[in-house]
Design a protein around this motif. Structure first.
Motif, PDB file in Angstrom:
ATOM      1  N   ASP A 296     -50.934  11.774  54.601  1.00  0.00           N
ATOM      2  CA  ASP A 296     -50.114  12.914  55.037  1.00  0.00           C
ATOM      3  C   ASP A 296     -48.646  12.557  54.891  1.00  0.00           C
ATOM      4  OD1 ASP A 296     -52.443  14.217  55.736  1.00  0.00           O
ATOM      5  OD2 ASP A 296     -52.071  14.166  57.904  1.00  0.00           O
ATOM      6  N   ARG A 297     -47.839  13.544  54.566  1.00  0.00           N
ATOM      7  CA  ARG A 297     -46.389  13.334  54.439  1.00  0.00           C
ATOM      8  C   ARG A 297     -45.690  13.750  55.720  1.00  0.00           C
ATOM      9  NH1 ARG A 297     -43.563  12.716  49.340  1.00  0.00           N
ATOM     10  NH2 ARG A 297     -45.134  12.066  47.858  1.00  0.00           N
ATOM     11  N   HIS A 298     -44.689  12.967  56.093  1.00  0.00           N
ATOM     12  CA  HIS A 298     -43.852  13.288  57.251  1.00  0.00           C
ATOM     13  C   HIS A 298     -42.422  13.497  56.772  1.00  0.00           C
ATOM     14  CE1 HIS A 298     -46.978  12.168  60.105  1.00  0.00           C
ATOM     15  NE2 HIS A 298     -47.178  11.088  59.378  1.00  0.00           N
ATOM     16  N   ASP A 299     -41.794  14.497  57.305  1.00  0.00           N
ATOM     17  CA  ASP A 299     -40.379  14.714  57.036  1.00  0.00           C
ATOM     18  C   ASP A 299     -39.595  13.550  57.630  1.00  0.00           C
ATOM     19  OD1 ASP A 299     -37.621  16.021  58.122  1.00  0.00           O
ATOM     20  OD2 ASP A 299     -38.297  17.012  56.275  1.00  0.00           O
ATOM     21  N   LEU A 300     -38.574  13.116  56.923  1.00  0.00           N
ATOM     22  CA  LEU A 300     -37.734  11.996  57.371  1.00  0.00           C
ATOM     23  C   LEU A 300     -37.259  12.177  58.812  1.00  0.00           C
ATOM     24  CD1 LEU A 300     -36.039   9.418  56.764  1.00  0.00           C
ATOM     25  CD2 LEU A 300     -34.320  10.920  55.786  1.00  0.00           C
ATOM     26  N   LYS A 301     -36.993  13.400  59.208  1.00  0.00           N
ATOM     27  CA  LYS A 301     -36.508  13.662  60.574  1.00  0.00           C
ATOM     28  C   LYS A 301     -37.541  13.309  61.640  1.00  0.00           C
ATOM     29  CE  LYS A 301     -33.398  17.285  59.113  1.00  0.00           C
ATOM     30  NZ  LYS A 301     -33.640  18.336  58.151  1.00  0.00           N
TER      31      LYS A 301
ATOM     32  N   TYR B 261     -38.647  -3.482  64.242  1.00  0.00           N
ATOM     33  CA  TYR B 261     -37.306  -3.762  63.721  1.00  0.00           C
ATOM     34  C   TYR B 261     -37.207  -3.408  62.234  1.00  0.00           C
ATOM     35  CZ  TYR B 261     -33.696  -6.880  61.765  1.00  0.00           C
ATOM     36  OH  TYR B 261     -32.640  -7.411  61.057  1.00  0.00           O
ATOM     37  N   CYS B 262     -38.175  -3.864  61.453  1.00  0.00           N
ATOM     38  CA  CYS B 262     -38.151  -3.619  60.009  1.00  0.00           C
ATOM     39  C   CYS B 262     -38.294  -2.139  59.687  1.00  0.00           C
ATOM     40  CB  CYS B 262     -39.263  -4.403  59.316  1.00  0.00           C
ATOM     41  SG  CYS B 262     -38.998  -6.182  59.320  1.00  0.00           S
TER      42      CYS B 262
ATOM     43  N   ASN C  76     -30.486  11.503  48.963  1.00  0.00           N
ATOM     44  CA  ASN C  76     -31.780  11.823  48.357  1.00  0.00           C
ATOM     45  C   ASN C  76     -32.694  10.609  48.483  1.00  0.00           C
ATOM     46  OD1 ASN C  76     -33.751  13.197  46.940  1.00  0.00           O
ATOM     47  ND2 ASN C  76     -32.946  12.586  44.945  1.00  0.00           N
ATOM     48  N   VAL C  77     -33.723  10.727  49.301  1.00  0.00           N
ATOM     49  CA  VAL C  77     -34.677   9.633  49.484  1.00  0.00           C
ATOM     50  C   VAL C  77     -35.664   9.663  48.317  1.00  0.00           C
ATOM     51  CG1 VAL C  77     -36.485   8.691  50.979  1.00  0.00           C
ATOM     52  CG2 VAL C  77     -34.467   9.776  51.996  1.00  0.00           C
TER      53      VAL C  77
ATOM     54  N   ILE D   8     -35.665   0.503  57.715  1.00  0.00           N
ATOM     55  CA  ILE D   8     -36.017   1.400  56.611  1.00  0.00           C
ATOM     56  C   ILE D   8     -35.620   2.838  56.974  1.00  0.00           C
ATOM     57  CG2 ILE D   8     -37.943   2.453  55.340  1.00  0.00           C
ATOM     58  CD1 ILE D   8     -37.505  -0.340  54.311  1.00  0.00           C
ATOM     59  N   ILE D   9     -35.928   3.251  58.201  1.00  0.00           N
ATOM     60  CA  ILE D   9     -35.572   4.603  58.643  1.00  0.00           C
ATOM     61  C   ILE D   9     -34.059   4.799  58.574  1.00  0.00           C
ATOM     62  CG2 ILE D   9     -35.498   6.176  60.627  1.00  0.00           C
ATOM     63  CD1 ILE D   9     -38.239   4.906  61.477  1.00  0.00           C
ATOM     64  N   GLN D  10     -33.309   3.832  59.067  1.00  0.00           N
ATOM     65  CA  GLN D  10     -31.849   3.940  59.040  1.00  0.00           C
ATOM     66  C   GLN D  10     -31.324   3.994  57.614  1.00  0.00           C
ATOM     67  OE1 GLN D  10     -30.883   0.467  61.361  1.00  0.00           O
ATOM     68  NE2 GLN D  10     -30.931   1.585  63.300  1.00  0.00           N
ATOM     69  N   GLN D  11     -31.862   3.150  56.755  1.00  0.00           N
ATOM     70  CA  GLN D  11     -31.381   3.114  55.383  1.00  0.00           C
ATOM     71  C   GLN D  11     -31.707   4.425  54.657  1.00  0.00           C
ATOM     72  OE1 GLN D  11     -32.420  -0.353  52.999  1.00  0.00           O
ATOM     73  NE2 GLN D  11     -30.527  -0.051  51.882  1.00  0.00           N
TER      74      GLN D  11
END
Length: 147
Positions: free
Chosen positions: A62-67, A14-15, A28-29, A19-22
């Protein structure tokens, strides 16, 4: 034990979803949000892999794209629920190597709790980064989730 752990992982899901939705709604994240949330996803994946005794696909930072956040997040959750459902002995120890190659062992129940606690810690940092960039963060306290 299973019911409580499932509830903790539901709260964690849920949390993270909040965060993903926000972050998805932002033009610009903030860089630190992307870095820390990717780390949350990676650590969860790595701990799941350790408990299953399989190689992990991601490095700690590692970095993940927001998508891709939602897909990785969903897979982490599905795997954790599978681990909880299929575990009969939560005191069973898992032997693993950390990211520096040192060998450790912990009980499954402690690893599962660590995953949620670790995520909570870094979500707090993400919320501060959002606030510092002028975005009021969503309340993610456990009591808000339970209301």
């Amino acid at each position: 034990m299973k019911g409580f752990l499932q509830q903790l992982f539901d709260y964690n899901f849920y949390c993270n979803k909040k965060i993903i939705q926000q972050c998805s709604a932002l033009d610009n994240v903030p860089d630190n949000c992307e870095r820390l949330f990717s780390h949350i996803l990676n650590a969860h994946h790595i701990w799941n892999s350790r408990m299953l005794g399989i190689p992990n696909e991601f490095g700690v930072w590692d970095r993940h794209d927001l998508k891709k956040w939602e897909d990785v997040h969903y897979e982490n959750q599905r795997t954790s629920f599978e681990i909880i459902t299929n575990t009969d002995n939560f005191e069973k120890r898992v032997v693993y190597e950390n990211s520096e190659g040192r060998t450790f062992s912990n009980e499954i129940k402690d690893i599962l709790f660590h995953v949620v606690n670790h995520s909570t810690h870094h979500r707090g940092q993400i919320m501060m980064a959002l606030r510092d960039s002028g975005v009021p963060p969503e309340p993610l306290d456990y009591v808000h989730y339970k209301r």
